[in-house]
Structure formats: C-alpha cells, structure tokens
Design a protein around this motif. Structure first.
Motif, mmCIF file in Angstrom:
data_model
loop_
_atom_site.group_PDB
_atom_site.id
_atom_site.type_symbol
_atom_site.label_atom_id
_atom_site.label_comp_id
_atom_site.label_asym_id
_atom_site.label_seq_id
_atom_site.Cartn_x
_atom_site.Cartn_y
_atom_site.Cartn_z
ATOM 1 N N THR A 192 0.821 -1.213 0.000
ATOM 2 C CA THR A 192 0.000 0.000 0.000
ATOM 3 C C THR A 192 0.855 1.262 0.000
ATOM 4 O O THR A 192 0.361 2.348 -0.310
ATOM 5 C CB THR A 192 -0.917 0.025 1.239
ATOM 6 O OG1 THR A 192 -0.112 -0.051 2.427
ATOM 7 C CG2 THR A 192 -1.895 -1.144 1.209
ATOM 8 N N GLU A 193 2.141 1.120 0.347
ATOM 9 C CA GLU A 193 3.029 2.284 0.434
ATOM 10 C C GLU A 193 4.475 1.847 0.207
ATOM 11 O O GLU A 193 4.898 0.805 0.702
ATOM 12 C CB GLU A 193 2.893 2.936 1.813
ATOM 13 C CG GLU A 193 3.754 4.160 2.038
ATOM 14 C CD GLU A 193 3.595 4.715 3.445
ATOM 15 O OE1 GLU A 193 4.626 4.884 4.128
ATOM 16 O OE2 GLU A 193 2.442 4.957 3.861
ATOM 17 N N GLU A 197 5.387 6.776 -0.236
ATOM 18 C CA GLU A 197 4.430 7.132 -1.274
ATOM 19 C C GLU A 197 3.385 6.032 -1.422
ATOM 20 O O GLU A 197 3.707 4.845 -1.410
ATOM 21 C CB GLU A 197 5.144 7.352 -2.611
ATOM 22 C CG GLU A 197 6.124 8.510 -2.604
ATOM 23 C CD GLU A 197 6.750 8.739 -3.960
ATOM 24 O OE1 GLU A 197 6.332 8.059 -4.926
ATOM 25 O OE2 GLU A 197 7.658 9.582 -4.067
ATOM 26 N N ALA A 198 2.129 6.434 -1.567
ATOM 27 C CA ALA A 198 1.033 5.483 -1.680
ATOM 28 C C ALA A 198 1.126 4.706 -2.988
ATOM 29 O O ALA A 198 1.558 5.220 -4.020
ATOM 30 C CB ALA A 198 -0.305 6.215 -1.599
ATOM 31 N N VAL A 199 0.739 3.444 -2.928
ATOM 32 C CA VAL A 199 0.701 2.576 -4.095
ATOM 33 C C VAL A 199 -0.748 2.417 -4.524
ATOM 34 O O VAL A 199 -1.639 2.254 -3.690
ATOM 35 C CB VAL A 199 1.315 1.199 -3.773
ATOM 36 C CG1 VAL A 199 1.142 0.236 -4.931
ATOM 37 C CG2 VAL A 199 2.785 1.351 -3.419
ATOM 38 N N GLU A 200 -0.984 2.453 -5.814
ATOM 39 C CA GLU A 200 -2.345 2.272 -6.324
ATOM 40 C C GLU A 200 -2.873 0.923 -5.856
ATOM 41 O O GLU A 200 -2.179 -0.102 -5.958
ATOM 42 C CB GLU A 200 -2.341 2.321 -7.847
ATOM 43 C CG GLU A 200 -3.724 2.196 -8.465
ATOM 44 C CD GLU A 200 -3.675 2.279 -9.986
ATOM 45 O OE1 GLU A 200 -4.690 1.958 -10.608
ATOM 46 O OE2 GLU A 200 -2.612 2.661 -10.518
ATOM 47 N N PRO A 201 -4.092 0.870 -5.290
ATOM 48 C CA PRO A 201 -4.627 -0.377 -4.729
ATOM 49 C C PRO A 201 -4.537 -1.539 -5.719
ATOM 50 O O PRO A 201 -4.989 -1.454 -6.856
ATOM 51 C CB PRO A 201 -6.088 -0.022 -4.419
ATOM 52 C CG PRO A 201 -6.059 1.453 -4.166
ATOM 53 C CD PRO A 201 -5.038 1.993 -5.128
ATOM 54 N N ALA A 203 -1.984 -2.713 -7.246
ATOM 55 C CA ALA A 203 -0.987 -2.594 -8.323
ATOM 56 C C ALA A 203 0.291 -3.367 -8.017
ATOM 57 O O ALA A 203 1.004 -3.767 -8.936
ATOM 58 C CB ALA A 203 -0.650 -1.132 -8.577
#
Length: 226
Positions: A192-193, A197-201, A203
């Motif tokens: 998730t991160e 930085e956030a990761v696209e759900p 991905a």
C-alpha cells in the motif's frame, strides 16, 4: 524494494480421474535432492533447490519452487490412473515454461519430470491426512523476520507482520508497508506504500510460499522469523 508480482490462478474444476484417486495419493510432496546435487550447490554457495507439490482430494494441485532464491508457483488440476499422473496448470509452470508435467506415483512418492518427490510426514508413523491444507494452516507469520546472512540474521533488513494483517519492511535505504493474507503455506503480500508514497490499490502484490522450516524467500532474500 520493487518486488515483481506473481499472478497465480486456481483451477477449480476437478478431474474425473483425480476424484477417484486413492487416499494414499492425496497430500504434500517435497523434492528429494540427490547427494551429488546437494554437494554441488553447497560447493557453489547456492541455496538448495526447493520444490513442493500439494495434491488435494478435489482433483486440484498447488506447485511451488525456489530456484536460486526466486519463488514461482502454479495451480491447476491433476489426472491419475494406473499409477500414472499428469499435472495440468491453469497457465504455465513458470520454471519449466510448459502447460503440463507427467510422471508416475507410488508408495515411494512421485516421479515428475524426471525428479523424485517424497511425501511429507507429520511424524514417523503417519502421513499427512487427506486434507493437507488444515495441517499447513499451522504456519504463523506474525512477528519480526530478518534476512538471513549465512547462519546469522542481518538485522538491517527486516519485515514485521502484525495481528491486523498488515506488514512493514525496512532496509537497504528503503521502506514499504502493506497487507498480507495467509492460506496454508501460501502468503500473499499487497503493498500500500513504498518509500512513503502510496501505491495504487492492487498494483503491487506478490505470492510466495513458506518453506517447511517456516522461512520464505522474496526474490533472492531469505527471511527467518526471530
């Protein structure tokens, strides 16, 4: 840290031949290494090859292999008749890049693609019951895991798994967070991160399999619980 996802599709349809398989066939099998192969990989300083096949009573199987620290897997259906067995993957067997593997089965184990697999034992007298998934669910990943450097843990690289099914990674000047699911010996990580930085759900995710000693590999790194 940028792991590459392994996408595994479980084939749900059970083979008519497999549904008639005897009870002794169902269970979990591990690759048996010859003394020569063990000596060769030890001399080269390489991790021992690992492969495991789980045959279920509904005609489905799971396959996992570790080659040089890289874990790959496949799921599908199997057929059994007259001591001959054929495993057909939903996609392909990654290591072999083929759709199916064939061989024979007997009291001494499996002979698949020229390799010998022995049935995993619960104790010296009893093989794993016909529902091996229940046995594998005894794995517990909650806690702190360090990368193994030889016989010692490298505490500069770690993963922490929590009761709420989240995990955190720290090491190699990188960090990441995510969620995990455990099904038997199958561990699914979904990030998730990464580096704050956030990761696209959905991905970034990876499917790995725990070894019999409870350890697991991510790419070339072997993690052991401490």
């Amino acid at each position: 840290m940028r792991p590459i996802a392994l996408l595994l599709s479980l084939a749900m349809g059970a083979s008519a031949l497999a549904s008639n398989a005897p009870d002794w066939l169902v269970g979990s099998y591990k690759l048996e290494l010859t003394p020569d192969l063990k000596a060769a990989v030890q001399k080269l300083g390489m991790p021992e090859p690992y492969a495991r096949i789980m045959l279920r009573d509904d005609g489905t199987f799971s396959y996992a292999a570790n080659n040089g620290g890289n874990v790959s897997g496949a799921n599908g259906t199997y057929e059994f008749a007259d001591h001959k067995i054929k495993l057909t993957a939903a996609n392909l067997f990654p290591a072999q890049n083929v759709k199916s593997l064939s061989g024979k089965a007997g009291d001494d184990g499996l002979e698949i693609d020229g390799l010998h697999y022995v049935k995993v034992k619960v104790d010296s007298d009893r093989s794993i019951a016909p529902s091996p998934v229940r046995t594998l669910k005894t794995f517990d990943v909650v806690g702190t895991w360090y990368v193994q450097s030889g016989d010692r843990p490298d505490k500069s690289i770690k993963m922490v798994f929590k009761d709420n099914h989240t995990f955190e990674f720290a090491g190699m000047a990188a960090s990441s967070k995510g969620r995990f699911d455990l099904d038997g010996d199958k561990l699914t990580l979904t990030w998730t991160e990464v580096d704050g930085e956030a990761v696209e759900p959905g991905a970034m995710h990876k499917v790995i399999y725990l070894h019999e000693d409870g350890s697991f590999n991510i790419d070339t790194y072997r993690y052991q619980k401490n």
